[in-house]
Design a protein around this motif. Structure first.
Motif, PDB file in Angstrom:
ATOM      1  N   LEU A 161       0.861  -1.177   0.000  1.00  0.00           N
ATOM      2  CA  LEU A 161       0.000   0.000   0.000  1.00  0.00           C
ATOM      3  C   LEU A 161       0.900   1.230   0.000  1.00  0.00           C
ATOM      4  N   THR A 162       0.674   2.099  -0.974  1.00  0.00           N
ATOM      5  CA  THR A 162       1.473   3.320  -1.097  1.00  0.00           C
ATOM      6  C   THR A 162       0.547   4.535  -1.144  1.00  0.00           C
ATOM      7  N   LYS A 163       1.138   5.700  -1.108  1.00  0.00           N
ATOM      8  CA  LYS A 163       0.358   6.935  -1.149  1.00  0.00           C
ATOM      9  C   LYS A 163      -0.356   7.125  -2.477  1.00  0.00           C
ATOM     10  N   LYS A 219      -5.477   4.011  -4.338  1.00  0.00           N
ATOM     11  CA  LYS A 219      -6.773   4.670  -4.158  1.00  0.00           C
ATOM     12  C   LYS A 219      -7.175   4.691  -2.684  1.00  0.00           C
ATOM     13  N   TYR A 220      -7.855   5.767  -2.294  1.00  0.00           N
ATOM     14  CA  TYR A 220      -8.332   5.903  -0.912  1.00  0.00           C
ATOM     15  C   TYR A 220      -9.750   6.461  -0.935  1.00  0.00           C
ATOM     16  N   LYS A 221     -10.639   5.820  -0.193  1.00  0.00           N
ATOM     17  CA  LYS A 221     -12.001   6.299  -0.007  1.00  0.00           C
ATOM     18  C   LYS A 221     -12.240   6.450   1.496  1.00  0.00           C
ATOM     19  N   PRO A 222     -12.688   7.613   1.950  1.00  0.00           N
ATOM     20  CA  PRO A 222     -12.856   7.837   3.397  1.00  0.00           C
ATOM     21  C   PRO A 222     -13.709   6.784   4.081  1.00  0.00           C
ATOM     22  N   GLU A 223     -14.754   6.299   3.403  1.00  0.00           N
ATOM     23  CA  GLU A 223     -15.669   5.332   4.015  1.00  0.00           C
ATOM     24  C   GLU A 223     -15.165   3.896   3.886  1.00  0.00           C
ATOM     25  N   PHE A 224     -14.076   3.705   3.165  1.00  0.00           N
ATOM     26  CA  PHE A 224     -13.572   2.362   2.893  1.00  0.00           C
ATOM     27  C   PHE A 224     -12.132   2.198   3.362  1.00  0.00           C
ATOM     28  N   GLY A 229      -6.755  -3.908  -5.141  1.00  0.00           N
ATOM     29  CA  GLY A 229      -7.793  -4.845  -5.551  1.00  0.00           C
ATOM     30  C   GLY A 229      -7.261  -5.918  -6.475  1.00  0.00           C
ATOM     31  N   TYR A 230      -7.739  -7.147  -6.296  1.00  0.00           N
ATOM     32  CA  TYR A 230      -7.335  -8.284  -7.130  1.00  0.00           C
ATOM     33  C   TYR A 230      -8.580  -8.923  -7.719  1.00  0.00           C
TER      34      TYR A 230
END
Length: 274
Positions: free
Chosen positions: A31-33, A36-41, A46-47
């Motif tokens: 995981l890097t900067k 993707k980032y979602k506040p609620e998730f 993803g694979y």
């Protein structure tokens, strides 16, 4: 690339082992900067995984850098299973009810950055249950197939109706937690001749089940701890992490350990690790 890896290894395994289809693989993710980032998730990788109805899966993600969560999503986009990480490890084991493109998400929070290890095991629907009237070779090949995935889908599938598979003629069988090996105990006796006769009989039985993709090595009496063993090892002809079947006759006489009998005959099945 992640999608290619998941598809490639599984379908190669199908072509190599038509009777029972079990596969295990491992990859290193991060995981890097830029993920993707979602506040609620959360921050996630993803694979995408194509699966058929009835197949079983076992996903394990562990990390020293963050506490992972894994989310398994159906082809229709619904969350099917999820697991919160504990002490840096998260896992899901289940069978899938429908065919299609499933997705496995490795999830962290906003501050989750770093590498993780993703292990995944697959088993086709015909590799989850074994008929109770299966002969010795069919049973042995079923066990060998599951050694490919270090028996992760052999005894842990909660929604399988399969009872624990014992090799024909064995009196007991179990998975050794120390090395994830399958152990079948056939005989405990004080009669060496009886043990030797069964050892020879099992040698014939095992040899009939394996083809020329296996090598055979014989070891006469050697010391293990404070007792003696002689063995016949059948090793898969692959470059690395090959499976093996080991037939052993144990001479426990004189051991300071508390064995009930002087001699034992057993078979061990496992897969080598790096």
């Amino acid at each position: 690339m992640k999608l290619t890896l998941l598809i490639l290894f599984f379908f190669i395994s199908l072509s190599l082992n038509a009777q029972f289809d079990v596969e295990f693989n491992e990859l290193i993710g991060e995981l890097t900067k830029t993920d993707k980032y979602k506040p609620e998730f959360g921050r996630y990788d993803g694979y995408q995984i194509p699966l058929y109805a009835g197949e079983a899966v076992n996903f394990i993600v562990y990390s020293d850098a963050f506490n992972p969560k894994i989310v398994f999503v159906s082809p229709s986009g619904n969350v099917y299973k999820q697991s919160e990480g504990t002490s840096g490890i998260a896992s899901i084991i289940t069978s899938v009810p429908e065919e299609g493109e499933w997705v496995l998400y490795v999830v962290g929070d906003l501050y989750s950055l770093g590498k993780y290890t993703f292990q995944y095991a697959f088993a086709s629907s015909n590799s989850l249950n074994l008929s109770s009237d299966s002969d010795f070779c069919t049973t042995l090949n079923f066990i060998i197939a599951h050694a490919k995935a270090y028996f992760l889908l052999f005894e842990n599938l909660y929604d399988s109706k399969q009872t624990f598979v014992k090799l024909n003629k064995s009196k007991d069988a179990f998975i050794d937690d120390s090395d994830a090996s399958y152990n079948a105990l056939f005989l405990e006796t004080n009669n060496l001749k009886e043990a030797e006769n069964l050892y020879k009989e099992l040698q014939t039985d095992v040899s009939k089940c394996l083809d020329n993709n296996w090598t055979i090595s014989v070891a006469n009496w050697y010391n293990v701890e404070d007792y003696k063993v002689k063995s016949i090892s059948y090793s898969e002809k692959v470059k690395e992490n090959g499976r093996f079947v080991k037939l052993m006759l144990l001479n426990l006489k004189g051991s300071k350990q508390k064995f009930m009998n002087d001699f034992a005959v057993q078979i061990v099945v496992n897969r080598n690790r790096n």
